[in-house]
Scaffold this motif. Structure first.
Motif, short mmCIF file in Angstrom:
data_model
loop_
_atom_site.label_atom_id
_atom_site.label_comp_id
_atom_site.label_asym_id
_atom_site.label_seq_id
_atom_site.Cartn_x
_atom_site.Cartn_y
_atom_site.Cartn_z
N GLY A 194 0.77 -1.23 0.00
CA GLY A 194 0.00 0.00 0.00
C GLY A 194 0.80 1.28 0.00
N LEU A 195 2.13 1.22 0.01
CA LEU A 195 2.94 2.42 0.14
C LEU A 195 2.86 3.31 -1.10
CD1 LEU A 195 6.06 0.94 1.93
CD2 LEU A 195 4.27 2.34 2.93
N SER A 196 2.60 2.71 -2.27
CA SER A 196 2.50 3.51 -3.49
C SER A 196 1.16 4.22 -3.58
CB SER A 196 2.68 2.61 -4.72
OG SER A 196 3.97 2.04 -4.74
N GLY A 197 0.25 3.93 -2.68
CA GLY A 197 -1.09 4.50 -2.76
C GLY A 197 -1.28 5.75 -1.95
N ILE A 198 -0.21 6.38 -1.44
CA ILE A 198 -0.33 7.62 -0.68
C ILE A 198 0.16 8.75 -1.58
CG2 ILE A 198 0.36 8.85 1.40
CD1 ILE A 198 0.79 6.18 2.75
N PRO A 199 -0.75 9.51 -2.21
CA PRO A 199 -0.34 10.55 -3.17
C PRO A 199 -0.03 11.87 -2.48
CG PRO A 199 -2.72 10.37 -3.14
CD PRO A 199 -2.20 9.34 -2.15
N ASN A 200 0.63 12.77 -3.22
CA ASN A 200 0.97 14.08 -2.69
C ASN A 200 -0.25 14.94 -2.45
OD1 ASN A 200 3.74 13.49 -2.86
ND2 ASN A 200 3.78 14.06 -5.00
N VAL A 297 -8.60 7.84 -3.91
CA VAL A 297 -9.57 8.91 -3.66
C VAL A 297 -9.62 9.15 -2.16
CG1 VAL A 297 -11.95 9.69 -3.92
CG2 VAL A 297 -10.93 8.24 -5.69
N PHE A 298 -9.46 10.42 -1.76
CA PHE A 298 -9.41 10.79 -0.35
C PHE A 298 -10.41 11.91 -0.09
CE2 PHE A 298 -7.56 13.55 3.00
CZ PHE A 298 -7.56 12.65 4.06
N TYR A 317 -10.06 5.44 -0.56
CA TYR A 317 -10.13 4.19 -1.32
C TYR A 317 -8.90 4.12 -2.22
CZ TYR A 317 -11.31 0.82 -4.92
OH TYR A 317 -11.27 -0.24 -5.80
N TYR A 318 -8.30 2.93 -2.29
CA TYR A 318 -7.10 2.74 -3.10
C TYR A 318 -7.21 1.44 -3.88
CZ TYR A 318 -2.23 1.44 -4.10
OH TYR A 318 -1.09 1.04 -4.70
N ASN A 347 -7.03 -3.92 -3.33
CA ASN A 347 -8.22 -3.13 -3.01
C ASN A 347 -8.14 -2.75 -1.54
OD1 ASN A 347 -10.56 -2.57 -4.91
ND2 ASN A 347 -9.98 -4.66 -5.50
N ARG A 348 -8.31 -1.46 -1.24
CA ARG A 348 -8.12 -1.02 0.13
C ARG A 348 -9.10 0.10 0.47
NH1 ARG A 348 -4.50 -1.55 4.14
NH2 ARG A 348 -4.16 0.24 5.48
#
Length: 750
Positions: A194-200, A297-298, A317-318, A347-348
């Protein structure tokens, strides 16, 4: 007789105190003609103190007549000290003027103590990074951005699918806790997937604490923590868009918008990343970089409440579809031995919030989070399907006992439910074999006492007690001491503490799932324990407008029961067991931040590491794989405001590291020195719009000999023309297989 005498003395003291003449003090705190809300106001050498209101006004009553020193502190301002004369039965009025601190001294952090504190005042050293820093070399995710942070190393653990983890001061990814708004959202499965799913687009700032933080955060926070502070809806811009692409075909979009509905404000951000090219520059028949399609989406809501009490609720959601493998792979080959591929679907869902209870004069903060992670992965013939639910709740009570003394008490509860198709959740054998999901209930209590001993020294102590159903009560503690000058331009911090961690191999170690090696768990694994000591020194030289900031740390961590994968005993196996001896991670870090002129700024960092383990049967030190003894980062920025231009030159330098090789391996057992360097030019087109572009990996560095026997990934011909007994292996990795590439983007902020 003795009792009567004591009673007489007690009554006399009460009468004397009642007869002591007292007065009151009223005033306001201002800076630059504007009020400073919620400043801390107190009398030096006494327990008399208060907090200014939202208009900067304050009042102190029942002050003994005489001369006193009034001390005022506020986030973002230099402390002020004034002499006041209190007269009996009179009200004294005082105006306190504060001066803004330099940007370095005024930064506010929360990760070290679970409370807002000016960075220079924190007894725990905390490093702070904003999206502006990461924009010097734009990347589509937090994982790649952290490569610019000295002492933090995003490590790729697979040359095919590029899954990875984050190392802090040489300790592997499972020892790093990644938090979102102080809650353990990113853990277990997501530390790999999941580390690639935290966007700027959702990040306001990143706080990094190096060293154990188990006292406040529990298991996993052994090597350190990375706290992702999300944007406040009230402070976020109404509209922001950032889109860029590379010459390799990567495309990234970050977009955010803010809206207000009465007393509620909402922030919605979206990140979309796509890359679908099968590149093979090294001609081994495998993709150099996996294809990726991901979306995040945050949405965060914030409610205005009296006295600025926080009330937030956020959801994210990621989804990711990632593939790496042979060039001829198609989805119908997934999980078969026709064409090798590593295909990962993630899916997260996440939910997190904070609410300060409406209790007068008390700060009771209730925090909670929940996440559901579904993993569907195939590594050649090996399928890995897992589902994990993690619920977390925490209640903290922050109680100022006096102007110098603050107590934090808390209780936390963490529930983890995990199920997969591996032996990790299987029970029995043969006809009695059945699936049994793993459930862990982890309640804990903790306390922290922060005491400002003198004007220059602060002592912080903490203790935590968790109850693990498998291991019983697990204690952890720490102590931190800080000394600083009056203006905190020179600060010395000393910290000691211990941490603990309970291991789940199948959620943390990607190597256990690739199918390239068989997993052997040689014994019932016990919790890992560690002791750590850190000495930190910070010095600011020069004026606040052009400061030179030096930050150096010596650190030492000692492990018992450490669990290290054994790749050497059998090249076809990974053997896990508790270390009989001990393991050590020690070293030195140095960071330099220098603003030479209003146009030129230099940032640099160096980390020296010595990471090894000792086993009773082997006299030599055994070095940890994929851990360089030297690493460094740098960033140089120059701007021409007249033309709206700026240039950023960034990079990292990595020294040799030990690599997981096979017996008689033709690939080097140590990696070479290498450097990844980047150049970017930014042009301000208007007040809200800017364009940027440049080149990544200027030196075009590419690692060699990455895969072993890529022509036989299923080991079907392992006994043919193979005198050394080599087998297919994906674990030999030390740098991304991405050469020089250009990038171009635009950024709009309203």
């Amino acid at each position: 007789m003795r009792l009567s005498l004591l009673l007489f003395l007690f009554l006399w003291m009460i009468r004397a105190a009642a007869q002591t003449p007292t007065g009151s003090l009223h005033g306001s705190v201002r800076a630059g003609g504007q009020p400073v809300p919620f400043a801390s106001v107190g009398l030096k050498g006494t327990t008399i103190g208060t907090t200014a209101n939202e208009h900067g006004s304050f009042a102190l009553a029942k002050i003994p007549a005489g001369t006193h020193q009034l001390v005022v502190t506020a986030l973002g301002y230099r402390p002020a000290e004034q002499t006041v004369e209190i007269r009996a039965d009179q009200a004294t009025h005082q105006l306190v003027l504060l001066v803004p601190a330099s940007s370095e001294l005024a930064d506010v952090v929360v990760s070290g103590t679970l409370g807002e504190v000016v960075k220079s005042e924190s007894p725990v050293p905390v490093e702070l990074y904003t999206p502006k820093y990461f924009q010097k070399n734009p990347a589509p995710s937090l994982f790649e951005n952290l490569a610019l942070v000295n002492g933090v190393r995003p490590q790729l653990n697979c040359s095919v699918c590029n899954t990875g983890d984050i190392h802090i001061n040489g300790l592997e990814g499972p020892y790093t806790m990644v938090l979102i708004d102080g809650m353990p959202i990113v853990s277990a499965l997501s530390t790999v997937y999941g580390l690639s799913g935290i966007p700027n687009s959702m990040v306001e700032r990143i706080e990094v604490v190096k060293g154990p933080a188990s006292t406040l955060y529990g298991s996993e926070a052994v090597g350190g923590l990375i706290n992702v502070i999300t944007k406040s809806p009230q402070k976020a811009p109404p509209l922001s868009v950032d889109v860029f692409g590379t010459s390799f075909g990567e495309l990234n979009l970050d977009a955010g918008t803010r809206a207000r509905f009465g007393k509620a404000t909402t922030l919605l951000t979206t990140n979309v990343f796509g890359y679908d090219r099968h590149r093979d520059v090294n001609l081994d028949g495998f993709t150099d970089v996996p294809t990726q399609q991901r979306v995040s989406v945050f949405n965060k809501w914030s409610l205005e409440r009296p006295d600025n009490r926080p009330a937030t609720l956020a959801a994210r959601y990621y989804y990711e579809d990632r593939f790496g493998g042979q060039l001829g792979w198609r989805p119908e080959f997934r999980g078969t031995d026709s064409v090798y591929g590593e295909s990962i679907y993630t899916n997260r869902y996440e939910l997190l919030g904070q609410y300060q209870l409406p209790v007068k004069r008390e700060k009771l903060l209730l925090s909670g989070s929940y996440n559901r992670h579904q993993q569907n992965s195939a590594y050649g013939l090996t399928r890995y399907q897992a589902t994990q639910h993690v619920g977390f709740g925490q209640l903290t009570w922050n109680k100022p006992l006096s102007i110098r003394h603050q107590l934090l008490l808390g209780t936390a509860y963490r529930y983890t439910w995990y199920d997969d198709n591996s032996p990790a959740t299987a029970e029995g054998a043969g006809e009695t074999l059945r699936n049994r999901p793993d459930q862990v209930r982890l309640p804990g209590v903790f306390g922290q006492d922060e005491w400002r001993l003198t004007e220059h020294t602060t002592l912080l102590t903490g203790l935590r007690l968790d109850h693990d159903p498998r291991h019983g009560l697990v204690p952890s503690g720490r102590a931190n001491y800080k000394w600083g000058t009056d203006d905190n331009r020179r600060v010395v911090r000393l910290g000691v503490g211990n941490g603990f961690r309970v291991v789940n191999l199948f959620t943390e170690d990607h190597a256990a799932l690739t199918g390239a090696r068989r997993v052997i768990v040689a014994e019932q694994l016990r919790p890992e324990r560690s002791w750590n000591g850190t000495l930190n020194f910070t010095q600011q030289l020069g004026p606040d407008a052009r400061p030179l900031v030096l930050d150096a740390s010596l650190f030492w961590t000692y492990f018992t029961n450490k669990i290290t994968p054994d790749y050497d005993t059998d090249p076809n196996q990974i053997i896990y067991r508790n270390l009989r001896g001990y393991a050590v991670s020690r070293g030195l870090t140095l960071n330099v931040d220098w603003t030479l002129t209003s146009a030129l700024k230099l940032i640099g960092g160096v980390t020296l590491l010595d990471v090894f383990r000792r086993e009773p049967a082997r006299p030599e030190r055994l070095r940890q794989v994929q851990t360089p003894g030297f690493s460094g980062t740098f960033a140089a920025s120059y701007s021409w405001p007249r033309w709206g231009l700026s240039v950023d030159y960034t990079g990292l330098v990595t020294g040799p590291m030990h690599l997981p090789v096979q017996p008689n391996d033709y690939r080097p057992a140590r990696s070479p020195w290498y450097s990844l360097q980047n150049l970017q030019l930014t042009k301000q087109l208007s007040k809200h719009l800017e364009a940027y572009g440049g080149v990544k990996n200027l030196l075009n560095f590419l690692p060699r000999h990455v895969l072993m026997r890529p022509f036989d990934p299923f080991d079907k011909r392992i006994n043919q023309d193979n005198p050394n007994g080599y087998s297919f292996d994906t674990e030999y990795n030390y740098a991304p297989v991405q050469g020089r590439r250009g990038f171009l983007g635009v950024r709009y902020v309203l």
